[in-house]
Scaffold this active site. Structure first.
Site, PDB file in Angstrom:
ATOM      1  N   ARG A  55      37.443  55.706  17.281  1.00  0.00           N
ATOM      2  CA  ARG A  55      37.089  55.588  18.708  1.00  0.00           C
ATOM      3  C   ARG A  55      35.999  54.543  18.891  1.00  0.00           C
ATOM      4  NH1 ARG A  55      33.252  58.722  20.454  1.00  0.00           N
ATOM      5  NH2 ARG A  55      34.108  60.666  19.665  1.00  0.00           N
ATOM      6  N   TYR A 107      44.818  45.832  44.008  1.00  0.00           N
ATOM      7  CA  TYR A 107      45.869  46.617  43.358  1.00  0.00           C
ATOM      8  C   TYR A 107      45.762  48.082  43.802  1.00  0.00           C
ATOM      9  CZ  TYR A 107      48.183  48.966  39.460  1.00  0.00           C
ATOM     10  OH  TYR A 107      48.990  49.770  38.696  1.00  0.00           O
ATOM     11  N   ASP A 179      39.285  40.644  38.221  1.00  0.00           N
ATOM     12  CA  ASP A 179      40.525  41.161  37.628  1.00  0.00           C
ATOM     13  C   ASP A 179      41.458  39.964  37.480  1.00  0.00           C
ATOM     14  OD1 ASP A 179      43.029  42.244  37.130  1.00  0.00           O
ATOM     15  OD2 ASP A 179      42.632  44.055  38.306  1.00  0.00           O
ATOM     16  N   LYS A 204      50.336  43.723  31.251  1.00  0.00           N
ATOM     17  CA  LYS A 204      51.091  42.704  31.966  1.00  0.00           C
ATOM     18  C   LYS A 204      51.274  41.452  31.090  1.00  0.00           C
ATOM     19  CE  LYS A 204      50.525  45.901  35.084  1.00  0.00           C
ATOM     20  NZ  LYS A 204      49.443  45.896  36.047  1.00  0.00           N
TER      21      LYS A 204
HETATM   22  C1  LIG Z   1      48.585  46.865  36.594  1.00  0.00           C
HETATM   23  C2  LIG Z   1      47.284  46.430  37.157  1.00  0.00           C
HETATM   24  C3  LIG Z   1      46.127  47.189  36.959  1.00  0.00           C
HETATM   25  C4  LIG Z   1      46.149  48.529  36.256  1.00  0.00           C
HETATM   26  O1  LIG Z   1      46.491  48.392  34.894  1.00  0.00           O
HETATM   27  P1  LIG Z   1      47.188  49.553  34.038  1.00  0.00           P
HETATM   28  O2  LIG Z   1      47.323  48.925  32.700  1.00  0.00           O
HETATM   29  O3  LIG Z   1      48.491  49.873  34.685  1.00  0.00           O
HETATM   30  O4  LIG Z   1      46.278  50.736  34.049  1.00  0.00           O
HETATM   31  C5  LIG Z   1      44.945  46.701  37.482  1.00  0.00           C
HETATM   32  N1  LIG Z   1      44.896  45.544  38.171  1.00  0.00           N
HETATM   33  C6  LIG Z   1      45.992  44.793  38.386  1.00  0.00           C
HETATM   34  C7  LIG Z   1      45.872  43.518  39.154  1.00  0.00           C
HETATM   35  C8  LIG Z   1      47.226  45.212  37.897  1.00  0.00           C
HETATM   36  O5  LIG Z   1      48.307  44.467  38.131  1.00  0.00           O
END
Ligand SMILES: *Cc1c(COP(=O)(O)O)cnc(C)c1O
Length: 408
Positions: A55, A107, A179, A204
């Site tokens: 961890r 998001y 982000d 992603k």
């Molecule tokens: C998918 C996404 C998230 C969240 O990510 P997870 O891996 O699904 O928890 C946060 N911000 C953006 C812009 C996203 O596309």
């Protein structure tokens, strides 16, 4: 080549191609090994080893953290279990009473997280349209402690001027968190533009193969990165070794994937924009997109995500049902093309009022372009459009089925 021998002038393409390669001290394996062990032995009770408990840290995760930090130009990276865990991790930097400033059209999961935590009194929350200079000015007058940016935004691809937000933030000592999920470090490096922290859903583009849910936080400043790593270990949100292994493996092809997907998206957009069944296309690469000039000034490309409002006589639900090459699914940035209706899917957790404020109409369709050939994708959309126009003009019955709290 060991990490110590690698010159720090390497281009990012080379950094990711060589990250962790041929560094295995046990067998000299070329691909980095996967260390699944939960714990690590001590030679002596007074001699704490580099790794003791997975961890807190493990060699596989460290390799991914270092590779991501190098790509974003960060001093330290922390790999966590999801993008949401990454966003939640940075919220440990604010105290009750302090203000978090966030984009009103962020998001859906981020919107849910911020709203839920603010309701519990963990901070005060201010949503603003960060693309509007007057709203930004008013929001900064309240002296936020932490500012979250998401540019391009999801699903409307609005562009926030990162340098302008950073300039405001400097005036009140706010931490700026970007982000960067939608573009990846291939197309945008927010730390170079003055942000303090970059957050990713590595689910992603970074992993890109739609087989891992993961996240990362990258800090420009080492002390801030250490603080975040402390919180990640404390709260237990750190990423698993196998996920880190797969993500580093997927990330090796990040540049060619992002470049190809972007080229295809640009082609699909220009062919769709010319179709009279299309009312609006939201893509920063279009010269009539309101954020086009800012995007050009802070991005290395326009990416492979776009959203479309179809004409009144197109039943968007029928359209999605008739697509064959686009899977109806949330998520984005993988090798496979995806399509969704944000109002019933990714952004269903927002109230209809909040969606309206954010400009997310029930007729909006979001596309994520994968690695398929442009001609096949365009033909698929055109065939589905032919059927969706025939199938019952303008019927939008789906909202009555009720928005759920699902959101991804
Ligand atoms: C998918 C996404 C998230 C969240 O990510 P997870 O891996 O699904 O928890 C946060 N911000 C953006 C812009 C996203 O596309």
């Amino acid at each position: 080549m060991s990490d110590a021998q690698r010159p720090d002038t390497l281009r990012p393409e080379t950094l990711i191609a060589t990250a962790g390669v041929a560094t295995d001290p046990a067998y000299n394996s070329v691909s980095p090994p996967l260390h699944l062990s939960a714990n690590y032995g001590w030679n002596d009770p007074l001699d704490k080893p580099q790794y003791d408990y997975a961890r807190s840290g493990n060699p596989t995760r460290t390799q991914l953290e270092e590779a991501l930090a190098a790509l974003e130009g960060a001093a330290r990276g922390v790999v966590v279990s999801s993008g949401m865990a990454a966003l939640d991790l940075v919220l440990n930097l604010v105290d009750p009473g302090e203000i978090v400033l966030a984009p009103h059209d962020c998001y859906g999961g981020t919107h849910r997280l911020l709203t839920a935590r603010a309701k519990r009194g963990q901070f005060e929350l201010v949503y603003a349209n960060q693309t509007d200079p007057a709203e930004l000015e008013a929001a900064f007058a309240r002296k936020p402690k932490l500012v979250l940016l998401e540019t391009p935004s999801n699903p409307l691809l609005r562009i926030t001027d990162i340098r302008a937000v950073v300039a405001h933030a400097k005036g009140c000592g706010a931490i700026v968190v970007a982000d960067n999920t939608f573009l990846s470090p291939v197309l945008q490096r927010p730390l170079d533009l003055g942000c303090d922290i970059v957050v990713h859903s590595t689910t992603k583009f970074i992993n890109g193969h739609s087989d891992v849910v993961g996240g990362a936080v990258l800090a420009r400043d080492k002390a801030l990165g250490d603080d975040l790593a402390w919180w990640a270990n404390c709260t237990g949100v750190t990423g698993a070794p196998f996920d880190s292994f797969l993500t580093l493996r997927g990330m090796r092809t990040l540049f060619p994937r992002v470049e190809r997907q972007q080229a295809t998206a640009g082609d699909v957009v220009s062919r769709l924009a010319a179709d009279d069944r299309v009312a609006n296309v939201y893509y920063p690469g279009l010269v009539n997109h309101p954020g086009h000039e800012i995007a050009k000034s802070q991005q290395n490309g326009f990416g492979s995500m776009f959203s479309v409002e179809f004409a009144e006589n197109v039943d968007v639900i029928e359209l999605l049902r008739n697509l064959n090459l686009f899977t109806i699914a949330e998520s984005l940035g993988g090798f496979e093309s995806l399509v969704c209706t944000p109002a019933t899917m990714t952004h269903a957790a927002m109230t209809p009022e909040a969606r309206e404020v954010a400009g997310i109409s029930d007729r909006l369709v979001r596309f994520s372009i994968g690695l398929e050939h442009t001609d096949d994708l365009v033909r698929d959309i055109e065939t589905a459009l032919d059927r969706a126009v025939d199938s019952g003009a303008g019927k939008v019955a789906y909202l009555s089925s009720g928005a759920t709290s699902k959101c991804a």
